[in-house]
Design a protein around this motif. Structure first.
Motif: not given
Length: 104
Positions: A6-33
């Motif tokens: 178990v790792i305890h840290t105050k600076n652990f990223p809250l968003d997986s994209r930050t951890l994986l260095k994946t940029p946030k994007s606002n792309n056009n999206q298509i969804r099916i439901d």
């Protein structure tokens, strides 16, 4: 937890994209439901929804295709065929709005 460190840290990223260095994007999206119409029958409504990111268009989700039937669409290729043909044409040719061609 046995076998895990178990790792305890105050600076652990809250968003997986930050951890994986994946940029946030606002792309056009298509969804099916899909959703059942009522519990008393098998009728279902399946929608193809779009979200377009543009400074000229109000950011909202809107339907681009709807299927209604007694069950799920049997073949997703048949269900999506018209949408794919039209989407390819829009991507290739853009769309004319008030005399101006908008490219995607």
């Amino acid at each position: 937890m046995k076998g895990y460190e178990v790792i305890h840290t105050k600076n652990f990223p809250l968003d997986s994209r930050t951890l994986l260095k994946t940029p946030k994007s606002n792309n056009n999206q298509i969804r099916i439901d899909g959703l059942p119409i009522a519990k008393s029958c098998n009728n279902q409504l399946w929608s193809i929804l779009a979200y377009i990111v543009s400074s000229e268009i109000k950011k909202t989700v809107f339907p681009v295709g709807i299927y209604y039937g007694k069950s799920k669409p049997n073949d997703s290729n048949d269900f999506l065929e018209d949408f794919v043909v039209e989407a390819k044409a829009l991507l290739t040719n853009g769309i004319d709005v008030h005399g101006h061609n908008k490219q995607f």
